[in-house]
Design a protein around this motif. Structure first.
Motif, PDB file in Angstrom:
ATOM      1  N   ILE A   1      47.943  34.469  42.044  1.00 15.67           N
ATOM      2  CA  ILE A   1      47.271  35.156  40.938  1.00 15.67           C
ATOM      3  C   ILE A   1      46.583  34.113  40.069  1.00 15.67           C
ATOM      4  O   ILE A   1      47.228  33.211  39.524  1.00 15.67           O
ATOM      5  CB  ILE A   1      48.269  35.978  40.097  1.00 15.67           C
ATOM      6  CG1 ILE A   1      49.061  36.933  40.991  1.00 15.67           C
ATOM      7  CG2 ILE A   1      47.526  36.743  39.011  1.00 15.67           C
ATOM      8  CD1 ILE A   1      48.217  37.922  41.768  1.00 15.67           C
TER       9      ILE A   1
ATOM     10  N   PHE B   1      49.440  38.587  35.468  1.00 22.12           N
ATOM     11  CA  PHE B   1      48.031  38.924  35.690  1.00 22.12           C
ATOM     12  C   PHE B   1      47.132  38.165  34.727  1.00 22.12           C
ATOM     13  O   PHE B   1      46.098  37.626  35.119  1.00 22.12           O
ATOM     14  CB  PHE B   1      47.833  40.431  35.496  1.00 22.12           C
ATOM     15  CG  PHE B   1      46.394  40.867  35.540  1.00 22.12           C
ATOM     16  CD1 PHE B   1      45.671  40.845  36.719  1.00 22.12           C
ATOM     17  CD2 PHE B   1      45.759  41.300  34.383  1.00 22.12           C
ATOM     18  CE1 PHE B   1      44.342  41.236  36.758  1.00 22.12           C
ATOM     19  CE2 PHE B   1      44.426  41.697  34.406  1.00 22.12           C
ATOM     20  CZ  PHE B   1      43.718  41.669  35.601  1.00 22.12           C
TER      21      PHE B   1
ATOM     22  N   GLU C   1      44.232  42.080  42.794  1.00 26.46           N
ATOM     23  CA  GLU C   1      45.380  41.485  42.109  1.00 26.46           C
ATOM     24  C   GLU C   1      46.228  42.552  41.419  1.00 26.46           C
ATOM     25  O   GLU C   1      47.468  42.500  41.460  1.00 26.46           O
ATOM     26  CB  GLU C   1      44.909  40.448  41.095  1.00 26.46           C
ATOM     27  CG  GLU C   1      44.396  39.167  41.709  1.00 26.46           C
ATOM     28  CD  GLU C   1      44.163  38.082  40.683  1.00 26.46           C
ATOM     29  OE1 GLU C   1      43.832  36.961  41.089  1.00 26.46           O
ATOM     30  OE2 GLU C   1      44.336  38.341  39.474  1.00 26.46           O
TER      31      GLU C   1
ATOM     32  N   LYS D   1      43.409  33.968  34.025  1.00 27.82           N
ATOM     33  CA  LYS D   1      42.151  34.539  33.521  1.00 27.82           C
ATOM     34  C   LYS D   1      41.934  34.249  32.044  1.00 27.82           C
ATOM     35  O   LYS D   1      40.804  34.200  31.580  1.00 27.82           O
ATOM     36  CB  LYS D   1      42.153  36.056  33.752  1.00 27.82           C
ATOM     37  CG  LYS D   1      42.255  36.391  35.238  1.00 27.82           C
ATOM     38  CD  LYS D   1      42.757  37.801  35.448  1.00 27.82           C
ATOM     39  CE  LYS D   1      43.165  37.975  36.895  1.00 27.82           C
ATOM     40  NZ  LYS D   1      44.408  37.199  37.223  1.00 27.82           N
TER      41      LYS D   1
ATOM     42  N   ARG E   1      36.964  44.008  38.708  1.00 28.31           N
ATOM     43  CA  ARG E   1      36.872  42.614  39.143  1.00 28.31           C
ATOM     44  C   ARG E   1      38.153  42.142  39.811  1.00 28.31           C
ATOM     45  O   ARG E   1      38.135  41.362  40.758  1.00 28.31           O
ATOM     46  CB  ARG E   1      36.583  41.689  37.950  1.00 28.31           C
ATOM     47  CG  ARG E   1      35.232  41.816  37.344  1.00 28.31           C
ATOM     48  CD  ARG E   1      34.901  40.585  36.500  1.00 28.31           C
ATOM     49  NE  ARG E   1      35.903  40.233  35.526  1.00 28.31           N
ATOM     50  CZ  ARG E   1      35.983  40.747  34.291  1.00 28.31           C
ATOM     51  NH1 ARG E   1      35.105  41.665  33.898  1.00 28.31           N
ATOM     52  NH2 ARG E   1      36.909  40.347  33.451  1.00 28.31           N
ATOM     53  N   HIS E   2      39.265  42.611  39.284  1.00 28.08           N
ATOM     54  CA  HIS E   2      40.564  42.112  39.749  1.00 28.08           C
ATOM     55  C   HIS E   2      41.396  43.232  40.378  1.00 28.08           C
ATOM     56  O   HIS E   2      42.626  43.222  40.286  1.00 28.08           O
ATOM     57  CB  HIS E   2      41.324  41.490  38.575  1.00 28.08           C
ATOM     58  CG  HIS E   2      40.541  40.481  37.801  1.00 28.08           C
ATOM     59  ND1 HIS E   2      40.156  39.274  38.342  1.00 28.08           N
ATOM     60  CD2 HIS E   2      40.053  40.505  36.531  1.00 28.08           C
ATOM     61  CE1 HIS E   2      39.473  38.585  37.430  1.00 28.08           C
ATOM     62  NE2 HIS E   2      39.404  39.311  36.337  1.00 28.08           N
TER      63      HIS E   2
ATOM     64  N   ALA F   1      37.298  44.532  33.982  1.00 29.84           N
ATOM     65  CA  ALA F   1      38.411  43.746  34.538  1.00 29.84           C
ATOM     66  C   ALA F   1      39.153  44.489  35.628  1.00 29.84           C
ATOM     67  O   ALA F   1      39.570  43.894  36.620  1.00 29.84           O
ATOM     68  CB  ALA F   1      39.372  43.358  33.410  1.00 29.84           C
TER      69      ALA F   1
END
Length: 386
Positions: A75, A51, A25, A78, A21-22, A18
């Motif tokens: 954002i 987030f 952000e 998820k 991937r993010h 994660a």
């Protein structure tokens, strides 16, 4: 260039953690909210929640110079679930108390654990996978036996577990499927969570005989309700955790969107474009939701199968449909749905085959009779379930 040539030219990508991937952000949120942070945290608690749950479509703006970061960013959500539950999880972690996420298999407990760890401390990799073969070393420490034999017990020969590494760095350790571990292994966490320190008796008399947790250290564990009783947690260990239940996604549209997003990413990693028709995906998710709930969307009673008809299983079927569309084109994807559903329900109880047939004779037939072309086609495929 053919599809095969394209797939060969673009190697399949491994799933990234994660925090990778993010990464954009996470960096954006760290710069966006300069409010107070608990010791050792990368983000404020408010930003951790944003987030995980997203900014509700709002474009957030950085307060000052942003360098390589975008000046504004929406954002993305998820984790699809109750925001209040996520808030309680974040408060638990801010208080440096252990967090235990419980629920049926496939309800994204592990994903939530990963997202929280990535947002809080910047890494989700300090993870122990609980199994019946997991030993106490996985939660405490082990030894480099070559060094141990050569020079005896020494700090250099000590091999930190993920939990011990998290203690030293003030980070989040993750323990997956904790009730799969034997009780005596689980209880290695009792003193770690209560005293926030661990002893290394082999190094007694040195400065390395005790390791105290740095500020920010905590543990997120997960447990499946289906595993209850496999290795029951002791009362002492339960008291060290705050329990939070992770439920199935209540909203059908949100679940469909999640399945589409997760399956699309998985098919892309397999080197292909995702091309499952939305109507087929809606049918697939509807079947899973009906069988999971024991009641159709129209209120008709459905006999629930013994296996868990989870969102995660729906994602896997959608992935299979997407791969078939990419590499075995030309057929009707709806024709593949009954076979994949049968593969899901057969996992635990042979009687679930009859329950799936009962679902076909109930909601599938009634929807077909109401004039839906897709459900009519699905009803016509009943014989493939034999």
């Amino acid at each position: 260039m053919t599809l095969t040539d394209t797939a060969a030219a673009v190697p399949a990508r491994r799933p990234l953690p994660a925090e990778e991937r993010h990464a954009t952000e996470l960096a954006f949120l760290a710069a966006h909210d300069e409010g107070p942070r608990p010791p050792g945290w990368r983000l404020t608690p408010r930003s951790v929640i944003t987030f995980v749950c997203g900014s509700d479509g709002e474009s957030l703006k950085l307060p000052g110079p942003h360098g390589t970061l975008p000046g504004r960013l929406v954002i993305a959500p998820k984790f699809v679930g109750e925001r209040a539950m996520v808030e309680r999880c974040v408060v638990t972690l801010a208080g440096e108390r252990g967090l235990l996420l419980v629920g049926e298999p496939g309800t994204a407990k592990s994903m939530l654990s990963e997202l929280l760890a990535a947002a809080v401390c910047g890494t989700s990799s300090l993870t122990v996978q609980g199994t019946a073969g997991t030993t106490e070393d996985a939660l405490r420490y082990g030894w480099n036996y070559a060094l141990l034999l050569a020079q005896g017990p020494s700090p250099e020969a000590l091999v930190d577990s993920p939990v011990l590494s998290a203690m030293r760095a003030g980070q989040v350790a993750r323990v997956e499927e904790i009730t799969r571990c034997l009780p005596e292994v689980q209880d290695a966490l009792v003193s770690i969570l209560s005293d926030r320190r661990t002893s290394v008796p082999e190094l007694s008399g040195t400065d390395h005989a005790h390791v105290a947790a740095a500020p920010g250290f905590t543990v997120i564990a997960t447990a499946n309700l289906r595993d209850r009783g496999v290795s029951e947690m002791s009362a002492a260990l339960k008291r060290r955790f705050n329990f939070e239940s992770v439920h199935a996604i209540p909203d059908a549209d949100a679940e469909t969107a999640l399945v589409r997003r997760q399956a699309g990413a998985a098919v892309e990693r397999a080197g292909a474009a995702y091309a499952v028709d939305d109507a087929v995906l809606d049918v697939l998710v509807t079947v899973f939701r009906d069988l999971r709930a024991g009641r159709s969307a129209e209120g008709w009673t459905v006999e629930r199968p013994g296996t868990v008809m989870s969102t995660a299983e729906a994602v896997q079927v959608a992935v299979s449909l997407g791969v078939a569309a990419a590499y075995l084109p030309g057929g009707d994807l709806l024709d593949l749905v009954p076979g994949h559903l049968l593969g899901v329900v057969r996992k635990d109880d042979p009687a679930d085959h009859a329950r799936l047939l009962g679902y076909w004779d109930g909601p599938v037939r009634r929807r077909a009779e109401d004039g839906s072309a897709l459900w009519r086609r699905l009803w016509d495929l009943r014989e493939t379930l034999r």
